[in-house]
Scaffold this motif. Structure first.
Motif, PDB file in Angstrom:
ATOM      1  N   GLN A 134       4.122  -3.472  -7.005  1.00  0.00           N
ATOM      2  CA  GLN A 134       4.782  -2.176  -6.884  1.00  0.00           C
ATOM      3  C   GLN A 134       4.261  -1.184  -7.908  1.00  0.00           C
ATOM      4  OE1 GLN A 134       9.186  -2.420  -5.835  1.00  0.00           O
ATOM      5  NE2 GLN A 134       8.731  -4.587  -6.191  1.00  0.00           N
ATOM      6  N   ALA A 135       3.819  -1.669  -9.066  1.00  0.00           N
ATOM      7  CA  ALA A 135       3.240  -0.781 -10.070  1.00  0.00           C
ATOM      8  C   ALA A 135       1.839  -0.327  -9.684  1.00  0.00           C
ATOM      9  CB  ALA A 135       3.205  -1.485 -11.429  1.00  0.00           C
ATOM     10  N   LEU A 136       1.118  -1.168  -8.931  1.00  0.00           N
ATOM     11  CA  LEU A 136      -0.264  -0.855  -8.576  1.00  0.00           C
ATOM     12  C   LEU A 136      -0.400  -0.156  -7.236  1.00  0.00           C
ATOM     13  CD1 LEU A 136      -2.002  -4.208  -9.635  1.00  0.00           C
ATOM     14  CD2 LEU A 136      -2.025  -2.039 -10.879  1.00  0.00           C
ATOM     15  N   VAL A 180      -2.074  -5.027 -17.466  1.00  0.00           N
ATOM     16  CA  VAL A 180      -2.885  -5.225 -16.270  1.00  0.00           C
ATOM     17  C   VAL A 180      -3.160  -3.886 -15.586  1.00  0.00           C
ATOM     18  CG1 VAL A 180      -2.994  -6.335 -14.011  1.00  0.00           C
ATOM     19  CG2 VAL A 180      -2.036  -7.570 -15.959  1.00  0.00           C
ATOM     20  N   ARG A 181      -2.121  -3.076 -15.458  1.00  0.00           N
ATOM     21  CA  ARG A 181      -2.267  -1.774 -14.802  1.00  0.00           C
ATOM     22  C   ARG A 181      -3.298  -0.907 -15.520  1.00  0.00           C
ATOM     23  NH1 ARG A 181      -0.511   3.316 -15.469  1.00  0.00           N
ATOM     24  NH2 ARG A 181       0.026   4.585 -13.625  1.00  0.00           N
ATOM     25  N   ASN A 200       0.851  -1.191   0.000  1.00  0.00           N
ATOM     26  CA  ASN A 200       0.000   0.000   0.000  1.00  0.00           C
ATOM     27  C   ASN A 200       0.887   1.241   0.000  1.00  0.00           C
ATOM     28  OD1 ASN A 200      -1.948   1.955   0.286  1.00  0.00           O
ATOM     29  ND2 ASN A 200      -2.404   1.485   2.428  1.00  0.00           N
ATOM     30  N   ALA A 201       0.915   1.939  -1.128  1.00  0.00           N
ATOM     31  CA  ALA A 201       1.667   3.195  -1.233  1.00  0.00           C
ATOM     32  C   ALA A 201       0.730   4.335  -1.604  1.00  0.00           C
ATOM     33  CB  ALA A 201       2.785   3.061  -2.264  1.00  0.00           C
ATOM     34  N   THR A 202      -0.550   4.197  -1.227  1.00  0.00           N
ATOM     35  CA  THR A 202      -1.534   5.219  -1.575  1.00  0.00           C
ATOM     36  C   THR A 202      -1.462   6.437  -0.661  1.00  0.00           C
ATOM     37  OG1 THR A 202      -3.245   4.280  -0.135  1.00  0.00           O
ATOM     38  CG2 THR A 202      -3.108   3.426  -2.413  1.00  0.00           C
ATOM     39  N   GLY A 203      -0.810   6.293   0.499  1.00  0.00           N
ATOM     40  CA  GLY A 203      -0.811   7.375   1.477  1.00  0.00           C
ATOM     41  C   GLY A 203      -1.988   7.317   2.423  1.00  0.00           C
TER      42      GLY A 203
END
Length: 326
Positions: A58-60, A319-320, A29-32
């Protein structure tokens, strides 16, 4: 960026030793936001594990949370007390419990009263795609978007014969590099990878052996249901080859009919990926999947068999883009 390992309690068959059982999930989770309103559940193939999805995750992760699951008996998930439980009904029930757990945790964290406030997407490779089909066919689970990676309602017999040669193997490797070489030799259908990419895919496939060296991450007993089926087929063929072939074809037809029924019940947007040289998903089946049920969007990758590993940039991008469509 590294994922967080979470362990989710699941009902059903007991863990090795008879205790309660947990399924492991690698959380990205890198959404913040501690709990974004969207998560994609990624589920691997028969003898793989959730870290196969590291590059895709990591891309998503800047856009949504990612839960890359280790199916029962693989990776960091508990092994089963009864190995005959290593079959699709167990896996489907486990992953339904994982989806319910994620939605419950989201509701607790956000205060939402809507049980479906967390949108759940699915990326499933091979076995993980079959699990995804079973869940996506259930309206109550309301999957948001579905990616099926090189799998469909018809499983080609040649692929089952190939899988039978390696499933449940329990080799001992002296080094990670030796393991990487052996796994590469057994996995030419995965398509081109650099040495660095392959080592990254190999390391999570291993666990330290008690006396030194490395063994594969999974419970070797997960092969027992598959072997029991193969042995029963061979015994039937020895007794009456003609009747055995007819029974085998009838069983295959019944399995395909059941899976087509599941596929036809899916209503969410669906992306179908296929290795152009796949021996598991035929092009005829893939094309049929674009014409019925959710009418999947088909993307094929040249120079790849079963199955695309979602490491190469073109595979990740497809996919992204699909998951991030408005």
């Amino acid at each position: 960026m590294e994922p967080t390992l979470i362990r989710i309690p699941v009902p059903g068959p007991a863990a090795r030793g008879g205790g309660p059982r947990h399924v492991a999930s690698w959380w990205w989770n890198a959404t913040g936001r501690p709990w974004p309103d969207r998560v994609v559940v990624c589920v691997h193939g028969l003898t793989r594990q959730g870290r196969d999805f590291d590059v895709l995750a990591q891309a998503l992760a800047p856009h949504m949370a990612v839960a890359a699951v280790d199916v029962a008996g693989r990776g960091a998930s508990d092994w089963l007390e009864d190995p005959m439980g290593y079959q699709l009904p167990t896996y489907v029930a486990d992953l339904a419990a994982v989806v319910a757990h994620l939605r419950q945790q989201h509701a607790l964290a956000t205060g939402s009263a809507d049980p479906l406030a967390l949108a759940v997407d699915w990326v499933g490779t091979s076995m993980g795609g079959l699990i995804g089909m079973a869940l996506a066919a259930q309206p109550a689970l309301a999957l948001h978007r579905l990616v099926l990676n090189d799998v469909g309602p018809v499983i080609e017999p040649a692929s089952l014969q190939r899988i039978a040669r390696y499933v449940g193997a329990d080799p001992l490797f002296a080094t990670v590099e030796e393991a990487a070489d052996a796994l590469w030799a057994a996995s030419p259908t995965f398509g081109p990878h650099t040495r660095q990419q392959w080592l990254a895919l190999t390391r999570p496939m291993l666990r330290p052996a008690p006396g030194g060296g490395w063994r594969l991450h999974y419970d070797p007993a997960l092969a027992l249901p598959f072997r029991a089926m193969v042995q029963a087929q061979r015994a039937a063929e020895a007794a009456d080859p003609t009747a055995a072939r007819a029974a085998g074809q009838a069983a295959a037809d019944a399995s395909a009919a059941m899976l087509w029924t599941l596929y036809d019940a899916i209503t969410c947007p669906t992306l179908l990926l296929r290795g152009a040289e796949s021996d598991l998903l035929s092009r005829a089946t893939a094309l049929a999947m674009t014409q019925r049920g959710p009418r999947a969007r088909l993307v094929e990758f040249p120079g790849v068999g079963h199955a695309p590993m979602l490491v190469q940039p073109d595979q990740v991008q497809v996919v992204r883009d699909f998951l991030l469509e408005p």
